[in-house]
Design a protein around this motif. Structure first.
Motif, short mmCIF file in Angstrom:
data_model
loop_
_atom_site.label_atom_id
_atom_site.label_comp_id
_atom_site.label_asym_id
_atom_site.label_seq_id
_atom_site.Cartn_x
_atom_site.Cartn_y
_atom_site.Cartn_z
N TYR A 109 -0.15 8.82 3.77
CA TYR A 109 0.85 9.80 4.21
C TYR A 109 0.66 10.12 5.69
CZ TYR A 109 3.76 14.00 4.17
OH TYR A 109 4.73 14.93 4.44
N ALA A 110 -0.58 10.24 6.12
CA ALA A 110 -0.84 10.50 7.54
C ALA A 110 -0.24 9.39 8.39
CB ALA A 110 -2.35 10.59 7.77
N MET A 111 -0.46 8.17 7.94
CA MET A 111 0.09 7.03 8.66
C MET A 111 1.61 7.16 8.76
SD MET A 111 -0.15 2.99 7.70
CE MET A 111 0.28 3.18 5.99
N LEU A 112 2.20 7.49 7.66
CA LEU A 112 3.66 7.57 7.62
C LEU A 112 4.17 8.66 8.57
CD1 LEU A 112 6.23 6.64 6.48
CD2 LEU A 112 5.83 7.97 4.42
N LYS A 113 3.52 9.79 8.53
CA LYS A 113 3.97 10.88 9.40
C LYS A 113 3.85 10.48 10.87
CE LYS A 113 1.63 14.40 7.89
NZ LYS A 113 1.11 15.76 7.66
N GLU A 114 2.76 9.80 11.16
CA GLU A 114 2.55 9.33 12.52
C GLU A 114 3.71 8.45 12.96
OE1 GLU A 114 -1.76 8.46 13.04
OE2 GLU A 114 -0.92 6.65 13.98
N ILE A 174 0.84 -1.19 0.00
CA ILE A 174 0.00 0.00 0.00
C ILE A 174 0.87 1.24 0.00
CG2 ILE A 174 -1.55 1.37 1.41
CD1 ILE A 174 -2.84 -1.26 2.29
N VAL A 175 1.86 1.23 0.90
CA VAL A 175 2.69 2.40 1.00
C VAL A 175 3.41 2.67 -0.32
CG1 VAL A 175 4.70 3.39 2.11
CG2 VAL A 175 3.00 2.19 3.47
N PHE A 176 3.91 1.64 -0.90
CA PHE A 176 4.70 1.87 -2.09
C PHE A 176 3.86 2.12 -3.33
CE2 PHE A 176 8.25 -0.80 -0.12
CZ PHE A 176 8.48 0.24 0.78
N SER A 177 3.06 1.17 -3.65
CA SER A 177 2.35 1.32 -4.92
C SER A 177 1.34 2.45 -4.83
CB SER A 177 1.59 0.05 -5.28
OG SER A 177 2.28 -1.06 -4.82
N GLU A 178 0.61 2.45 -3.78
CA GLU A 178 -0.54 3.33 -3.78
C GLU A 178 -0.23 4.70 -3.22
OE1 GLU A 178 -3.25 2.98 -5.40
OE2 GLU A 178 -2.09 1.30 -6.15
N GLY A 179 0.72 4.74 -2.31
CA GLY A 179 1.09 6.06 -1.80
C GLY A 179 1.55 6.93 -2.95
N MET A 180 2.03 6.27 -3.99
CA MET A 180 2.60 7.04 -5.09
C MET A 180 1.57 7.31 -6.18
SD MET A 180 6.08 5.06 -5.12
CE MET A 180 6.76 6.44 -4.22
#
Lengths: 199, 199, 199, 199
Positions: free
Chosen positions: D125-130, D107-113
């Motif tokens: 992105y919110a998840m990542l920042k957290e 999810i982070v890789f394919s879809e975040g982009m």
DNA sequence: TATGAATGAGGCTTCATTCAT
DNA sequence: GATGAATGAAGCCTCATTCAT
């Protein structure tokens, strides 16, 4: 566009029927799923709920023809035990079918020959062998019953009998119906019958 | 790829020849101008210098077959005056041609039937009528010469004789060559010959 | 729509370039031959003169990226023999490329992971191994030249160095450019550099 | 096929769980509602009683991942107050999760982009920042407790630490599991740990 | 005469989604 | 709450044909 949502069983029948119609009218090679769907009254993609793909539809069409021919053969045999009469009726029925269900010869001719669809071809060939086998049986029984000359090869007789059909069909199609197939078939059949009748 | 720029006369022949080859191998419906051009050794668009379109090429192919069959008929008639011998030779030749020039039955079967190309169909039908006419002539002469039973209808005899060919061809194609056509044809022909021979 | 007919060599380049652009903008999975063709200024079917199919185009794109990265690596090595300086420059260049050629991370991320296209995946993996190998070489030479601590594993150093790139790229993409990648990369790089510098 | 009509709360969970499974196995881009429904044991259209559309399901999946990662972080912090040990455990857990719940990186890789789904992207992105924030906290506390060098930027440390994960994941996926991620991660982690440990 | 790029129509299929039952 | 038929958009690709060179 679809008037109603129909059960897949019914739709399958409709689709195959439509396929046979199109084959009869334009030949197997010219069927397009778009045309087929239009004829059924649904959208092309809707076909895929009922069949895996186009090929499956065509195979179903071949199957249907096969079944119908089989039924004809059986009914003829049940109608009379006399071989010559059986053959007589059979020819009549097939000639009638040819016109009603032109798809049959088209499938046999175009598709039996076309490489590239081995399964369909195999099915068509199976159908043909079945038919020839049945006719051969009729011949053999006719010989046993003393109605047909016993000095003739039953297999060859069967092939020759069956051969009258494609010949007639080709003439009929190519002439766009101008060639009087029925009359021709009758004459040929008379010739043939006299040739094989036991003396 | 093209080794040289050839006169359009020569190229036309090459193209038609290639078309016949492809028809024989894959059926009329499966010809693509790309495959055709590749076989000739030129580029697809180059075909259009020699023919107006694909259809014209196919018609030329039909013409060629027609001419070849005609030649066969003539040679047979020149070889012997005896009707039964003529028919015998004719059948043999045709059976040989079927194998050598499979394009013929393919054209007659698949394309003679397909609607959508009326000109080609007309041509194929013309060819067929010509052939039937010639055979009928042979029959008639045979009857005149006392070799063939005069009580039989020459036309029906001709159709029946010719009918042996499509039957054999269908069986041969559909069985992928496993069906022994030659033997079957011989038997059928024997049957037929005995049936029509004058007593 | 096509302004002119271009040589296939040029068209191929254009197409691949356009593919990279689309990948950068929308991700590998979202490329459609229609969009691609539109971007090149030709009709979809025209693509097929220059490439066998869509997959071949994508592979060509991967190849191109691979080549570009390779060139970068070589140039960096030629510019200076000092390992730390090489790494410094390399990081800078890659960061720059990431922005210019966003397709690269997208290919590596989306496609390296997607099952279903083994060839593309294999290519991407080959590219990655190549890059890691080169970085490892730089590390090893740096250790030999006394610029990098010799007690550290060159391979692990390489992976860690390279790892800064995907991290930065992910942050950049997900933040829609709001995350200051360059600054972050510099800080991380400082940290890293101090950690590996020979004492 | 559906054994029973389930409460929408339960069904939603089932569906999201199934979505995560599919994402893990085939990537976000390759999910189809058909496959998803099949996995849940219901019919595609039935999904629409529980979710507005496919996108909503994917967002719910992202949410779930987010929650799980958060729980991991919390548990780690509760297990030990020592920053280096916390990071050590965290890395281990994440590496384990990567394998168990491959959906996360996918999810982070394919879809975040991928553009085109701004909401999903925002969520990711919110998840990542957290996550980055939490790691930064750990760093800061570690510095306060004298376990981590205070001359280093906590934020940069956090990003670098987190960066080990995508790097490892990419290598693992692209190599089809042939690349020994765990060992690589351990070595990198050792390197990193020594670099940041307070002297 | 031959080439090769470009076209446009058409072909098959997949897929998310809607809707009546 | 679940089903299954139907939809329409979109996707990839093939092919006959045209045209500038």
């Amino acid at each position: 566009m679809a008037l109603e949502k129909l059960d897949t069983g019914i739709r399958r029948e409709q689709i195959v029927e439509a396929a046979l119609g199109l084959i009869a009218a334009h030949g197997v090679g010219r069927i397009s799923v778009a045309a087929l769907a239009r004829r059924v009254g649904i959208v092309p993609s809707a076909l895929y709920r009922h069949f895996k793909n186009k090929e499956e539809i065509l195979q179903a069409a071949v199957q249907l023809v096969r079944r119908r021919v089989g039924e004809n053969l059986k009914e003829v045999c049940e109608a009379t035990p006399n071989a010559l009469e059986r053959l007589d009726q059979l020819l009549r029925r097939v000639m009638k079918m040819v016109r009603e269900l032109q798809a049959m010869p088209r499938i046999v001719f175009s598709e039996g020959m076309s490489s590239g669809h081995p399964e369909r071809k195999a099915q068509a060939y199976a159908m043909l062998k079945e038919i020839l086998g049945e006719i051969e049986n009729i011949m053999r029984q006719g010989q046993a019953r003393g109605e047909i000359r016993s000095d003739l090869d039953a297999r060859a007789l069967a092939v020759m009998f069956w051969g009258m059909v494609p010949a007639a069909v080709i003439l009929w199609h190519m002439s766009d119906g101008r060639f009087d197939v029925t009359r021709q078939a009758e004459r040929t059949w008379e010739l043939y019958k006299e040739g094989i009748r036991a003396r």
